[in-house]
Design a protein around this motif. Structure first.
Motif, PDB file in Angstrom:
ATOM      1  N   ASP A  43       0.510  -1.433   0.232  1.00  0.00           N
ATOM      2  CA  ASP A  43       0.056  -0.086  -0.101  1.00  0.00           C
ATOM      3  C   ASP A  43       0.753   1.486  -0.270  1.00  0.00           C
ATOM      4  OD1 ASP A  43      -2.190  -1.270   0.226  1.00  0.00           O
ATOM      5  OD2 ASP A  43      -3.043  -1.501   2.204  1.00  0.00           O
ATOM      6  N   PRO A 156     -18.069  -7.415  -4.905  1.00  0.00           N
ATOM      7  CA  PRO A 156     -17.224  -6.324  -4.285  1.00  0.00           C
ATOM      8  C   PRO A 156     -15.928  -7.102  -4.403  1.00  0.00           C
ATOM      9  CG  PRO A 156     -18.629  -7.070  -2.756  1.00  0.00           C
ATOM     10  CD  PRO A 156     -18.710  -7.632  -3.372  1.00  0.00           C
ATOM     11  N   GLY A 157     -14.979  -6.306  -4.938  1.00  0.00           N
ATOM     12  CA  GLY A 157     -13.862  -6.937  -5.484  1.00  0.00           C
ATOM     13  C   GLY A 157     -12.355  -6.800  -4.311  1.00  0.00           C
ATOM     14  N   THR A 158     -11.648  -7.290  -3.738  1.00  0.00           N
ATOM     15  CA  THR A 158     -10.463  -6.544  -2.830  1.00  0.00           C
ATOM     16  C   THR A 158      -9.536  -6.854  -3.704  1.00  0.00           C
ATOM     17  OG1 THR A 158     -10.134  -8.349  -1.663  1.00  0.00           O
ATOM     18  CG2 THR A 158     -11.916  -7.418  -1.138  1.00  0.00           C
ATOM     19  N   LYS A 160      -6.624  -6.021  -7.017  1.00  0.00           N
ATOM     20  CA  LYS A 160      -5.959  -5.231  -7.988  1.00  0.00           C
ATOM     21  C   LYS A 160      -7.099  -4.402  -8.598  1.00  0.00           C
ATOM     22  CE  LYS A 160      -2.065  -3.126 -10.460  1.00  0.00           C
ATOM     23  NZ  LYS A 160      -2.671  -2.461 -11.830  1.00  0.00           N
ATOM     24  N   ALA A 162     -10.009  -3.315  -7.603  1.00  0.00           N
ATOM     25  CA  ALA A 162     -11.039  -4.227  -7.718  1.00  0.00           C
ATOM     26  C   ALA A 162     -11.964  -5.560  -8.669  1.00  0.00           C
ATOM     27  CB  ALA A 162     -12.656  -2.932  -7.759  1.00  0.00           C
ATOM     28  N   THR A 165     -11.327 -10.997  -6.567  1.00  0.00           N
ATOM     29  CA  THR A 165     -10.270 -12.263  -6.173  1.00  0.00           C
ATOM     30  C   THR A 165     -11.127 -14.015  -5.216  1.00  0.00           C
ATOM     31  OG1 THR A 165     -10.247 -12.056  -3.302  1.00  0.00           O
ATOM     32  CG2 THR A 165      -8.385 -11.059  -4.845  1.00  0.00           C
ATOM     33  N   ASP A 168     -12.681 -14.168  -2.359  1.00  0.00           N
ATOM     34  CA  ASP A 168     -14.008 -12.594  -2.180  1.00  0.00           C
ATOM     35  C   ASP A 168     -14.703 -13.183  -2.996  1.00  0.00           C
ATOM     36  OD1 ASP A 168     -11.590  -9.738  -4.117  1.00  0.00           O
ATOM     37  OD2 ASP A 168     -12.856 -10.618  -2.061  1.00  0.00           O
TER      38      ASP A 168
END
Length: 447
Positions: A43, A156-158, A160, A162, A165, A168
């Motif tokens: 990050d 909802p994607g977590t 890169k 969004a 994965t 998810d």
């Protein structure tokens, strides 16, 4: 001959992935032990991945801007001798001499490779109707579990950009399958008469028009992260500020008197920052409800006082290394921590764990010549203190013999806090406590 698997190392308790920012070695390059192979970024922290062996880089599994998970193989290094892979739980040696392998094992290996390739071809990465990327693994799971494209697009994607994965979609399936029964993809609610509320109209941002004489500069990766972080904080917290002026003449004179002896005794440069950080830590211990975070409708009161210290990076961006358990450090310990973190921040040598876990942040806007500022809260904290420049100003001095005008060293303290959970009284009393600690400085204090 042996092949060593270079894996993405563990970089901290809460760091699970990193972005490949650049490859420092090309396929066929010779590599020495501890020589950097590639650069990665989490990050906020950029770092290098060194080689644990010497040899030749023969294979790379990720491209620039790809996201790798901790423990994934990044590259293969061919070595002259058999090397134990320290990242392998079984400490296996990956050999490449096919003459030493039984023919059956070689055939099995080839068949397995073909099967994997065939599976990849049969399940290519796809783009949804909304131009959203899905990996073959996610798509295969969705197909096996009967997840429709419409449902997939709503997860909802977590990852890169969004991306959805594996975790998810598995979390989605766990929530959807509740008691082992697959819920329908779409449930039509029973119409209920409700009062219609007009939704606010989102403001339209006027496009920026540039001509041929303007220079267009692409934002850096760090710049984009900072931009998103600051915007998100303003949208999350109700920012309010309180200001107070502190007389730091005693501190100015005391530091001037002891700084040379401090350097000789401790080998460290005594700046004003550790003195101010000590005062903030004391105030947080006095007002623990400033050392909190907010989660939904709950307040999390932090046990430890971990002070974030905004530091400038070479490219002008700011990073916030954290001094853990700051209230338990004396001035010497605080000085060593401040100097070490500031120096390594300038050299891009901070570790991911060293910028996480902060409970309150201090930023020195005075180092840039500003007399005060209105800093943005570093989420998920609820307060941040800006230290203004120390100025020599005329001031009224009260004495038993009357008042007179004298020259004093003063500075402004600017306190931004989250008005959702910190009211004006608490926010004001906290920053006044910091000022009181500074003004009550003992000029006879020993190093």
């Amino acid at each position: 001959m042996a092949k060593f698997k270079l894996k993405l190392p563990k970089m901290g308790e809460s760091v699970a992935e990193a972005t490949i920012t650049s490859w420092l070695k090309e396929i066929g390059d010779t590599i020495e032990i501890d020589e950097p192979i590639l650069e990665i970024a989490t990050d906020k922290v950029d770092s290098e991945v060194p080689s644990e062996v010497e040899g030749v880089l023969v294979e790379r599994f990720f491209n620039v801007d790809d996201v790798a998970q901790v423990g994934e193989v990044l590259a293969i290094i061919e070595t002259e001798t058999d090397v134990v892979d320290s990242n392998n739980d079984n400490n296996e040696v990956v050999t490449t001499n096919s003459e030493e392998l039984p023919q059956q094992e070689v055939l099995s290996y080839v068949e397995e490779t073909v099967a994997v390739a065939q599976q990849t071809v049969e399940a290519p990465a796809v783009i949804s109707t909304d131009n959203r990327f899905y990996s073959p693994l996610v798509k295969n799971i969705a197909k096996a579990e009967g997840v429709t494209q419409e449902e997939l697009d709503k997860i909802p994607g977590t990852g890169k950009d969004a991306r959805v994965t594996k975790n998810d979609i598995l979390q989605f399936l766990e929530n959807r399958n509740g008691n082992g029964v697959i819920a329908p993809a779409k449930i039509e609610p029973t119409p209920v008469p409700v009062k219609t509320i007009q939704a606010p109209v989102k403001a339209q941002i006027a496009p920026v028009i540039s001509n041929g004489e303007d220079e267009i500069i692409e934002m850096t990766r760090m710049g984009k992260l900072v931009s998103n972080h600051m915007t998100s904080s303003l949208q999350t917290s109700a920012h309010v500020q309180s200001f107070i002026e502190a007389d730091v003449t005693n501190i100015w004179n005391w530091r001037k008197k002891v700084k040379d002896a401090f350097m000789k005794q401790e080998g460290e440069n005594l700046t004003f920052t550790p003195i101010f950080m000590e005062a903030v830590a004391k105030a947080l211990r006095e007002y623990p409800l400033m050392n909190i975070s907010v989660q939904d409708d709950k307040i999390i009161k932090k046990k430890n006082i971990n002070l974030g210290m905004a530091a400038a990076l070479p490219d002008g961006n700011l990073i916030v290394p954290v001094i853990k358990n700051a209230d338990q450090l004396n001035l010497v310990g605080m000085t060593k921590q401040v100097n070490d973190l500031a120096n390594r921040a300038r050299l891009n040598q901070l570790k991911p764990d060293e910028i996480q876990g902060g409970t309150y942040t201090v930023t020195n806007v005075g180092s840039f010549g500003s007399i005060m500022g209105t800093p943005i809260i570093n989420q998920p904290q609820v307060g941040i203190l800006a230290l203004g420049a120390i100025r020599k100003v005329p001031a009224v001095i009260e004495t038993p013999d009357g008042d007179f005008i004298g020259i004093r060293y003063k500075m402004f303290l600017s306190h931004s806090y989250d008005h959702r959970v910190v009211n004006g009284a608490l926010g004001g009393m906290f920053v006044k406590a910091v000022a009181d600690y500074l003004e009550a400085w003992d000029t006879k204090r020993e190093i």
